[in-house]
Scaffold this motif. Sequence first.
Motif, PDB file in Angstrom:
ATOM      1  N   LEU A  14       0.853  -1.188   0.000  1.00 46.12           N
ATOM      2  CA  LEU A  14       0.000   0.000   0.000  1.00 46.12           C
ATOM      3  C   LEU A  14       0.887   1.235   0.000  1.00 46.12           C
ATOM      4  CD1 LEU A  14      -2.560   1.807   0.640  1.00 46.12           C
ATOM      5  CD2 LEU A  14      -2.114   1.279   3.043  1.00 46.12           C
ATOM      6  N   LEU A  15       0.605   2.186  -0.887  1.00 43.88           N
ATOM      7  CA  LEU A  15       1.330   3.458  -0.928  1.00 43.88           C
ATOM      8  C   LEU A  15       0.423   4.570  -0.438  1.00 43.88           C
ATOM      9  CD1 LEU A  15       3.276   3.569  -4.337  1.00 43.88           C
ATOM     10  CD2 LEU A  15       4.246   3.628  -2.042  1.00 43.88           C
ATOM     11  N   ALA A  16       0.866   5.309   0.565  1.00 39.78           N
ATOM     12  CA  ALA A  16       0.114   6.457   1.067  1.00 39.78           C
ATOM     13  C   ALA A  16       0.972   7.706   0.908  1.00 39.78           C
ATOM     14  CB  ALA A  16      -0.265   6.255   2.531  1.00 39.78           C
ATOM     15  N   GLU A  17       0.588   8.559  -0.020  1.00 45.24           N
ATOM     16  CA  GLU A  17       1.365   9.755  -0.362  1.00 45.24           C
ATOM     17  C   GLU A  17       0.416  10.767  -0.989  1.00 45.24           C
ATOM     18  OE1 GLU A  17       3.415  12.712  -1.394  1.00 45.24           O
ATOM     19  OE2 GLU A  17       4.768  11.146  -0.629  1.00 45.24           O
ATOM     20  N   SER A  20       0.447  13.216  -5.965  1.00 51.13           N
ATOM     21  CA  SER A  20       0.163  12.159  -6.932  1.00 51.13           C
ATOM     22  C   SER A  20       1.373  11.806  -7.791  1.00 51.13           C
ATOM     23  CB  SER A  20      -1.009  12.562  -7.831  1.00 51.13           C
ATOM     24  OG  SER A  20      -0.722  13.761  -8.531  1.00 51.13           O
ATOM     25  N   ARG A  23       3.679   9.686  -5.687  1.00 54.77           N
ATOM     26  CA  ARG A  23       3.045   8.380  -5.450  1.00 54.77           C
ATOM     27  C   ARG A  23       3.129   7.490  -6.688  1.00 54.77           C
ATOM     28  NH1 ARG A  23      -1.501  10.228  -4.192  1.00 54.77           N
ATOM     29  NH2 ARG A  23      -2.700   9.713  -6.068  1.00 54.77           N
ATOM     30  N   GLU A  24       2.813   8.072  -7.836  1.00 51.81           N
ATOM     31  CA  GLU A  24       2.848   7.290  -9.070  1.00 51.81           C
ATOM     32  C   GLU A  24       4.270   6.875  -9.435  1.00 51.81           C
ATOM     33  OE1 GLU A  24       0.870   9.828 -11.801  1.00 51.81           O
ATOM     34  OE2 GLU A  24      -1.068   9.649 -10.776  1.00 51.81           O
ATOM     35  N   ALA A  27       5.162   3.998  -7.192  1.00 48.18           N
ATOM     36  CA  ALA A  27       4.437   2.808  -7.630  1.00 48.18           C
ATOM     37  C   ALA A  27       5.098   2.201  -8.873  1.00 48.18           C
ATOM     38  CB  ALA A  27       2.980   3.149  -7.919  1.00 48.18           C
ATOM     39  N   VAL A  38       2.171  -3.263  -6.034  1.00 46.64           N
ATOM     40  CA  VAL A  38       1.449  -2.162  -5.388  1.00 46.64           C
ATOM     41  C   VAL A  38      -0.032  -2.386  -5.645  1.00 46.64           C
ATOM     42  CG1 VAL A  38       1.072   0.321  -5.291  1.00 46.64           C
ATOM     43  CG2 VAL A  38       3.384  -0.571  -5.653  1.00 46.64           C
ATOM     44  N   GLN A  41      -3.363   2.536  -3.443  1.00 47.43           N
ATOM     45  CA  GLN A  41      -2.755   3.853  -3.288  1.00 47.43           C
ATOM     46  C   GLN A  41      -3.779   4.799  -2.673  1.00 47.43           C
ATOM     47  OE1 GLN A  41      -0.657   5.452  -6.746  1.00 47.43           O
ATOM     48  NE2 GLN A  41      -0.690   3.420  -7.704  1.00 47.43           N
ATOM     49  N   ALA A  43      -4.211   8.975  -0.806  1.00 50.81           N
ATOM     50  CA  ALA A  43      -3.601  10.297  -0.709  1.00 50.81           C
ATOM     51  C   ALA A  43      -3.775  10.927   0.665  1.00 50.81           C
ATOM     52  CB  ALA A  43      -4.194  11.228  -1.776  1.00 50.81           C
ATOM     53  N   ASP A  63       3.923   8.190   3.722  1.00 48.74           N
ATOM     54  CA  ASP A  63       4.559   9.499   3.789  1.00 48.74           C
ATOM     55  C   ASP A  63       4.229  10.102   5.152  1.00 48.74           C
ATOM     56  OD1 ASP A  63       5.815  11.901   3.049  1.00 48.74           O
ATOM     57  OD2 ASP A  63       3.959  12.736   2.270  1.00 48.74           O
TER      58      ASP A  63
END
Length: 210
Positions: A14-17, A20, A23-24, A27, A38, A41, A43, A63
């Motif tokens: 899981l990406l939390a940022e 965008s 984050r991309e 990923a 991934v 995602q 924000a 993040d």
Amino acid sequence: MPQDRRPGRPVRVLLAEDQSMVREALAALLGLEDDIEVVAQVARGDEVLAAARAHAVDVALLDIEMPGATGIEAAAVLRRELPDVRVVVLTTFGRPGYLRGAMEAGADAFLVKDAPAAQLADAVRRVLAGERVIDPTLAAAALAEGANPLTDREREILRAASDGATNAELATTLHLSQGTVRNYLSTAIQKLAARNRTEAIAKAREKGWL
């Protein structure tokens, strides 16, 4: 809880940022790894727990500075609600106080965002194996800096004062007397060797103590 780790199954990340583009990019870089996928995602920090549950993630990359909740706050929630999920906290700012806060919240790793992609992927694998991964430069800085001298209440009041609220407004918001607010602010200013509350807030933020 994370799915069973079957041999050959990619690590679910899981990406939390909130940015965008960042984050991309993260990923895309992690997606180049054969053993990492991934799967979610977000924000916002307050969306982390629901996404982690919905996608049965193994590792959450968080993040620090996000709307809704900070990465450190989200890490603490994950540690409490989904203890099997490994947490990697990422930061743009190498502030020693952030490292201490992340570790106290139960994070398994703490890295700067501009670390090489291979290092980030390696950290994902290592935390899943039960290791703790900390950027060595940040670790040395945290040891040199010492512990956060502010109490939880002093941090709460400094954060609340950061938008320019008066003592009367702070007292109403925090359900304290104006005298109590004034005393907490005075103590915090003294501890930070600051001239006023504005300078105290700036110093505390610079060190990652708020």
